[in-house]
Structures are given as C-alpha cells and as structure tokens.
Write an enzyme that holds these catalytic residues in place. Sequence first.
Site, mmCIF file in Angstrom:
data_model
loop_
_atom_site.group_PDB
_atom_site.id
_atom_site.type_symbol
_atom_site.label_atom_id
_atom_site.label_comp_id
_atom_site.label_asym_id
_atom_site.label_seq_id
_atom_site.Cartn_x
_atom_site.Cartn_y
_atom_site.Cartn_z
ATOM 1 N N CYS A 123 0.800 -1.230 0.000
ATOM 2 C CA CYS A 123 0.000 0.000 0.000
ATOM 3 C C CYS A 123 0.833 1.280 0.000
ATOM 4 O O CYS A 123 0.465 2.281 -0.596
ATOM 5 C CB CYS A 123 -0.916 0.008 1.210
ATOM 6 S SG CYS A 123 -1.498 -1.633 1.679
ATOM 7 N N HIS A 269 -3.792 6.149 -1.563
ATOM 8 C CA HIS A 269 -3.921 4.711 -1.774
ATOM 9 C C HIS A 269 -5.399 4.343 -1.632
ATOM 10 O O HIS A 269 -6.057 4.726 -0.668
ATOM 11 C CB HIS A 269 -3.075 3.960 -0.748
ATOM 12 C CG HIS A 269 -3.390 2.499 -0.685
ATOM 13 N ND1 HIS A 269 -3.294 1.696 -1.798
ATOM 14 C CD2 HIS A 269 -3.838 1.713 0.320
ATOM 15 C CE1 HIS A 269 -3.653 0.473 -1.460
ATOM 16 N NE2 HIS A 269 -3.997 0.457 -0.187
ATOM 17 N N ASN A 300 -8.824 -2.778 -5.127
ATOM 18 C CA ASN A 300 -7.630 -2.225 -4.490
ATOM 19 C C ASN A 300 -6.411 -2.726 -5.258
ATOM 20 O O ASN A 300 -6.137 -3.918 -5.285
ATOM 21 C CB ASN A 300 -7.603 -2.688 -3.026
ATOM 22 C CG ASN A 300 -6.384 -2.227 -2.262
ATOM 23 O OD1 ASN A 300 -5.361 -1.895 -2.849
ATOM 24 N ND2 ASN A 300 -6.486 -2.222 -0.953
#
Lengths: 360, 75
Positions: A123, A269, A300
């Site tokens: 991330c 993010h 994601n």
Amino acid sequence: MAKLSFDDISIKAVVTTAGDKKLKIEDEASKFSYDEKSLKRLKRSMGFESRYVLSDDSVCTSDLCLASAEKIFEGLDIGPESIDALIMVTQTPDYRAPSSAIIMQHRLGLTEDTIAYDINLGCSGFINGLFTAYSMINSGLGRVLLCVGDVASRFAYERDRNLTPLMGDAGSAVLIERGGGSRSYFLLRSDGSGYRHLIIPDGGCRRPFSKESLELRVSQDGSVRRDMDMYMNGAEIFNFTIKVVPTMFDELLEFAGMGKEDMDYFVLHQANRYILRNIAKRLGVSEDRLPMDTVSIYGNQNSASIPGTINAFLSDSYSNSSLRSIFAGFGIGLSWGACIVDTESIFAPGIFHYEKKERE
Amino acid sequence: MKLQEFLEELQDVIDTEMELEPSTPLEDIEEYDSIAVLSLMSFFDELGVDISAGEFEKFERVSDIIERVGDVVDG
C-alpha cells in the site's frame, strides 16, 4: 527523521495496465456467503461493486508493468537505452528469487548499465518507490523507470470475504527524470509492531510452506483462508489509518510550508471507500479533489492504486495542466508515506487493460 | 455529554433505527457488524479515547461502550 526534499526532479509519465476480466460483486456474493442485506451495506459503505483481475493465471505483475512501460516508450518516443534504473515495487514477483526487476531489464531491452532491483512493499509502495527513484536521480542518474503493482487477487483466498472482494490486479510504470524545476517533499514512516495485521504467514523462512499451509481456516466472521494466503485484520488497519494518515498530511504540509488549499489533488492509496471517506472528512477535503472510486470499479490495486487512480479518473487533468498533488500510501508493514510533487502536463493516458501478446 | 445525548449519537454511529439503552445487548442490534465497529473506532478516536480493535470483541452491552469512553459521558 524521514522528511526530505528534492530539487529539479519530476514525474514525466504515468501509465497503468489493469486486469482484463471484470468481476461483479453480485456474481461473487455467494462465494463470500453474504446475505442480501449485508451485501447492500457493504456496497454502500465499502464501495464493493466490481474489480478487474487477470483472466490468465500465468500472467504476472511484471507483465502488466512491462505493458505499461512499453506504452511510455511509445508515447514519449524514448528508447530503452535511456533508462538508468528500473525499480520494481511488488509483493507478487515472478519468482521468490531473483528480483523481477532484473528479468524485466532484459525483457524491456534495457542496457547492462541499468540498476535493477525489487522492493517488497504494498500500500505504501508507490511513495517509497518514488522516493527511491528521486534519491537515485539526486545521486546522479538521469532517468528512472519505477514499476509498481500486484496481482493482488492471487494472494487472497477466494473465500476470504474481508479481503478478496477488494482485490484487483494492476501494474503501473512511472518515468522520473532530472528537470522540471520545482521542489518535491517526502515523508516516510514505518512501524513493524503491526506486522501481523496484514501478512502472508507461510512460505517465507520464518514459517516455511508445509502441508498445514494449505489447511482451510474459518474465522469467527465466516471468512475462509489458508496460512499461505494474505490475512488482514481490517479493524486494526482502519484504526492505524485514521490515527496516522491525517497527522501525516499536517506534518508534510507544514514541512513544505504549504496548506491544503495549495493542493490540486489528494491522490491516496485506494484501500476502500470507507477509509477514504473517513480521511476526506477529517481533512475537510471534498471528493472532487480526493478521488475515491477506484476500489469500486477496479479493486484495491495495492502499490499501483495511486497511478491507477490518476490514469482511470484524472487522465485529462494530469495530461493537460500544471498540478500540485499530494500522494499518500498506508498499510502493510505497517508502512506509510506521503509526498508533494508538481507535474507539468505529463504523459498520463487513460487506464489500459491487459492484452496478451504472443511471446517471442 | 449527557447519557441520552451519547446514546443518540451511538445510534447514529452504528446506523441503526433501534433505540439504545445501557442494558441493550450488542448482539441484539442487527446493524452491529464489522462496519459498525469501524464507525465506532472512528467515533472513539474523535472523542480522544484510545482503543484497540481487539477490545470490541469483549463488549457485550451498550453499557460496556459507555464505560470505556469514561468521562465523556457525565450523567
């Protein structure tokens, strides 16, 4: 203290290639055994909608990044011999060893004078990777190709209802070079005390892969996974995020002597919609300057989520204007970081989807 | 914050129609799920109360939440 600034280094191109196959949450709901009501709630709060993954299991993150890099070479009409370093940030390398970046040096036709290695981050990977690229140029290199991304859908078990509905596959390439005039600011932090909250427990040296790594484990909430898959304690990660991310923005802005109003975009993010909405509220920044739709459409994308958001939603702005942006990544490690950079009409086409080429 | 005020805010945070009492068992609240726990953690943070995610698993009734926020509720 990891607060640093760089002069006269800038991003010239951002290209992202996502998976080719769209999975809709409705079609996957039975796998995660959601009832209708909780599905509705998850769609509304978390932003569960769809995600793009690779249809072909033999395609890796490096293939997505290479496709992105080739688009940069074509788009800016530059040759592979002009690249001095290739940094690959991924948690899904081609092999456990060697670094994927070195194989990519060969596949992309970069010269033997190229520095190439991987960085194992998720991330926060884009910020740390960008920092590495800026540092290398600051040390004398001319042009660095930063590749970031993961085939994240593959490290989460298909019945993990916390993680899998969020995971998308993507690989980005970002070109950084000397020039551009302005000053950039970075802030980077790490806290290994939280390493258990996002982890693939088995398959490393601490806990080698064994028969037990394949055993199905059912958690209290009905999620199913194995110890060879990624585990996430969502509540702990959320708690960490709301504590460190808003503070990080304040500190970085103070370090740069700037205010939130000086930023055109806050590209964060894309963990999930719930976290982003919460951070946006705390920062007092509206959604038109802090995009949060990436998870709902693409999933994601881990370290590719910041470039992925630029290509998918802000392509026109980044292609045609001078912008001041703050980028921020936070998660696995635990690791977090942010930077303030100026860009001047960069090469940032809309997001691509992977198309398999015949391998020579 | 008065108790009644806190209970109403809690209802809002958990996003439930159910009227809450200190004695209400958390498992009786249909909306008390993993998302509600995230909202509660954010609420605790806004109140300046430090809490770890694991503590939520031990909560049984609304009164456990009231007790944990301490001085925030004053009567």
